[in-house]
Every structure is written in structure tokens, then in C-alpha cells.
Scaffold this motif. Structure first.
Motif, PDB file in Angstrom:
ATOM      1  N   GLU A  96       0.847  -1.191   0.000  1.00  0.00           N
ATOM      2  CA  GLU A  96       0.000   0.000   0.000  1.00  0.00           C
ATOM      3  C   GLU A  96       0.880   1.237   0.000  1.00  0.00           C
ATOM      4  O   GLU A  96       1.823   1.335   0.796  1.00  0.00           O
ATOM      5  CB  GLU A  96      -0.924   0.012   1.221  1.00  0.00           C
ATOM      6  N   LEU A  98       1.712   4.808   1.012  1.00  0.00           N
ATOM      7  CA  LEU A  98       1.342   5.694   2.110  1.00  0.00           C
ATOM      8  C   LEU A  98       1.540   7.165   1.773  1.00  0.00           C
ATOM      9  O   LEU A  98       0.824   8.026   2.298  1.00  0.00           O
ATOM     10  CB  LEU A  98       2.180   5.356   3.355  1.00  0.00           C
ATOM     11  N   ASP A 108       3.877   0.668   2.428  1.00  0.00           N
ATOM     12  CA  ASP A 108       3.616  -0.290   3.505  1.00  0.00           C
ATOM     13  C   ASP A 108       3.767  -1.686   2.902  1.00  0.00           C
ATOM     14  O   ASP A 108       2.872  -2.172   2.199  1.00  0.00           O
ATOM     15  CB  ASP A 108       2.203  -0.070   4.038  1.00  0.00           C
ATOM     16  N   VAL A 152       6.856  -0.138   6.924  1.00  0.00           N
ATOM     17  CA  VAL A 152       7.215   1.077   6.194  1.00  0.00           C
ATOM     18  C   VAL A 152       8.594   0.958   5.558  1.00  0.00           C
ATOM     19  O   VAL A 152       9.570   0.580   6.217  1.00  0.00           O
ATOM     20  CB  VAL A 152       7.196   2.301   7.132  1.00  0.00           C
ATOM     21  N   PHE A 296       6.272   8.572   8.975  1.00  0.00           N
ATOM     22  CA  PHE A 296       5.375   7.692   8.234  1.00  0.00           C
ATOM     23  C   PHE A 296       5.145   6.430   9.061  1.00  0.00           C
ATOM     24  O   PHE A 296       6.101   5.839   9.575  1.00  0.00           O
ATOM     25  CB  PHE A 296       5.973   7.347   6.877  1.00  0.00           C
ATOM     26  N   SER A 298       3.092   2.580   9.559  1.00  0.00           N
ATOM     27  CA  SER A 298       2.414   1.454   8.932  1.00  0.00           C
ATOM     28  C   SER A 298       0.971   1.355   9.399  1.00  0.00           C
ATOM     29  O   SER A 298       0.634   1.688  10.554  1.00  0.00           O
ATOM     30  CB  SER A 298       3.152   0.153   9.283  1.00  0.00           C
ATOM     31  N   LEU A 299       0.104   0.894   8.509  1.00  0.00           N
ATOM     32  CA  LEU A 299      -1.303   0.649   8.846  1.00  0.00           C
ATOM     33  C   LEU A 299      -1.524  -0.797   9.260  1.00  0.00           C
ATOM     34  O   LEU A 299      -2.643  -1.174   9.615  1.00  0.00           O
ATOM     35  CB  LEU A 299      -2.185   0.980   7.640  1.00  0.00           C
TER      36      LEU A 299
END
Length: 302
Positions: A96, A98, A108, A152, A296, A298-299
Motif C-alpha cells: 500500500e 502511504l 507499507d 514502512v 510515516f 504502517s497501517l
């Protein structure tokens, strides 16, 4: 083996399906023609495959001139070609994006996805996926994550500003924070600092701690209980290969699902249901171009 072209290199073949061409540097004057040499040098690629690549115009010298089966090779030449795999195991997880601007692409990364082409991975790598997704042909990772690690990671978008961001990592001006699941360590007091000297071990893909001047340092703290395990916060102050994995194993709490440490397990197919419980949670730094503080995160979760 061949080497893949760097994003800023002048190359005679274009990026194809996100894959930059590779090249082979000749150290001597090989006997016979190009076909015989390539088939002998790459023992797992037959003559028929090289003949087909040549017929497609995908084997050239540094000037872009096509090489045929009988082309004479000389010391100092570079042979350019595309690396190909007959079959590649799909990685069933998606990266993903970011953040993206004119200089950086922050991603990510999922577990199991390699950063760059190598070995049995080519198209199923983060770099090739991102080049295909974004069209950014100069995309280059500024730092690396192990294939088994998620989270990340930062890529450079353009050559002109790449050095400024790379220098942040070289000067240790980047704040990196990881999370890991591992067994409790009730006898230890946290936070603690683990320093050790790390060198290449056996097998070749592992690292080991030895006596001597420390060249690695990690700050380890406890975030909280997670069932029968503990969730740890790991902050590497150096960037040795497998550093966090080695340090946790040395403390007596190897990261859950680590197939390398403390012992290398027999090679087997990827167990997608049991990823290494290590996550690059966040990266922060002061932007060298704008001076802006950046962070930044990570989700993903462990």
C-alpha cells in the motif's frame, strides 16, 4: 551471475514490465561465440532459450548492437539481457502506498514480498510491482527490509535528490521503530540496550554475534502483553542485516515464526498463515530538502 542495471545507469535496453535489464561484464576473451558462452555461464538456461532471446533482439552489447549466436566476445564488453523466470510463485499480499511526492514514495510492505529481484523472485518483488503501478522508472529503495518483514519502507523517485535522503540513513539521522511479538523476558529490566559485534554466519544467509568491538545497537522496550506473548518496541540505531532478529534471539526471545534464529529451520515452502512477527512500524526524519519533520507509520498490525 548478471547484475541488474541501476536506475540512473545509461543502458541500451528499456525497462520492461517493471524489470530493468541485467548485464554481464566480461573479464577475459571467452572462446566461441556469444551463444556458447552464455549457455555455459548460465548453466540453468539452455541454448534454446538464449537463441530465442537473441532472435527477439533482447541480447545486446553496451552500444545496443544485437548479439547473435556467433558474435565474438571480448574482454571488457558488457552483455545486456532481461532476466526471466519460467514460473514464479505469486505472493498473495498487496503493498500500500502511504505517501508520494516529487522525491519520495513511502510504501507499507506486506510480509513475504522481497524488496528487489533476486533468486526465485522477479515480478513478485516490491520494486517491480511499484514500477508497474506508478510508471516511475527511476524508483530505487533508499533502505531495505527483509523479505519476511512487513511495514514502512522508503523509495527514491528521482536521481537528483536521492543522495540527500540516502545520507540521512548513512549518518543515522533516521528514527526507525519496529514492533515484534516474542516470548516474555521477566528476568530483564526494560528498556534495555543490546550491543554486539555481528558478522556473517553459517549458513551464508544468517548472521551471528561474536566477541569484539560492537558494531550493532538496538534499544528494546516492552509495549505490553499480547496473550501468552509480549509486544516489543525495537529501535535499531545501526542497520546490520537481521539485526533485530539476532538481538531478540540472543536475549532468549526469538521473534515468533523466525525460521532463521536462533536456529535455521529446513527449507520449505512459505507458510503464508504464519508470517514473521516483525513490523517496521514507523520511520521519521527531518526532510533534507524542506526541513520539514516527517513521520510515516504502517497501517498493519501483528
Amino acid at each position: 551471475m548478471g547484475r541488474q542495471a541501476k536506475a540512473n545507469a545509461v543502458v541500451p535496453l528499456p525497462v520492461r514490465d517493471g524489470v530493468a535489464p541485467s548485464y554481464l561484464w566480461l573479464d577475459d576473451n571467452p572462446p566461441g561465440g556469444a551463444l556458447a558462452f552464455l549457455a555455459a555461464h548460465f548453466g540453468d538456461v539452455g541454448e534454446a532459450v538464449w537463441r530465442d532471446r537473441m532472435a527477439r533482439g533482447e541480447v545486446v552489447d553496451a552500444s545496443g548492437a544485437l548479439l547473435g549466436p556467433d558474435s565474438v566476445l571480448r574482454r571488457g564488453m558488457r552483455i545486456w539481457y532481461y532476466r526471466e523466470l519460467d514460473a514464479e510463485t505469486p505472493i498473495p499480499f498487496e503493498e500500500e502506498i502511504l505517501f508520494r511526492d516529487d522525491h519520495l514514495l513511502v510504501v507499507d510492505k506486506p510480509h513475504f514480498l522481497p524488496m528487489t529481484p533476486g533468486g526465485r523472485f522477479l515480478h513478485e518483488t516490491l520494486l517491480v510491482r511499484l514500477k508497474n503501478k506508478t510508471g516511475l522508472t527511476q524508483l530505487t529503495p533508499i533502505h531495505r527490509l527483509d523479505r519476511e518483514t512487513a511495514g514502512v519502507v522508503i523509495f527514491s523517485v528521482r536521481e537528483e535528490s536521492r543522495g540527500a535522503y540516502q545520507s540521512l540513513f548513512q549518518k543515522r539521522q533516521v528514527r526507525k521503530e519496529y514492533e515484534a511479538l516474542a516470548a516474555p523476558l521477566p528476568a530483564l529490566t526494560f528498556p534495555l540496550v543490546r550491543r554486539s559485534r555481528m558478522v556473517e554466519g553459517k549458513p551464508f544467509f544468517r548472521m551471528q554475534e561474536v566477541a569484539g568491538e560492537p558494531n550493532s545497537e538496538s534499544v528494546i522496550d516492552v509495549i505490553g502483553a499480547h496473550g501468552d506473548t509480549m509486544l516489543y518496541r525495537l529501535q535499531p540505531h545501526t542497520g546490520r542485516k537481521h539485526q533485530l532478529r539476532v538481538h531478540m534471539a540472543a536475549l532468549g526471545a526469538p521473534i515468533i515464526n523466525d525460521s532463521f534464529y536462533p536456529d535455521a529451520l529446513p527449507c520449505k515452502d512459505d507458510d503464508f498463515a504464519n508470517p514473521l512477527k516483525l513490523l517496521s512500524r514507523s520511520i521519521g526524519f527531518d526532510d533534507p530538502l524542506s526541513g520539514q519533520a516527517r513521520r510515516f507509520e504502517s497501517l498493519r498490525t501483528l
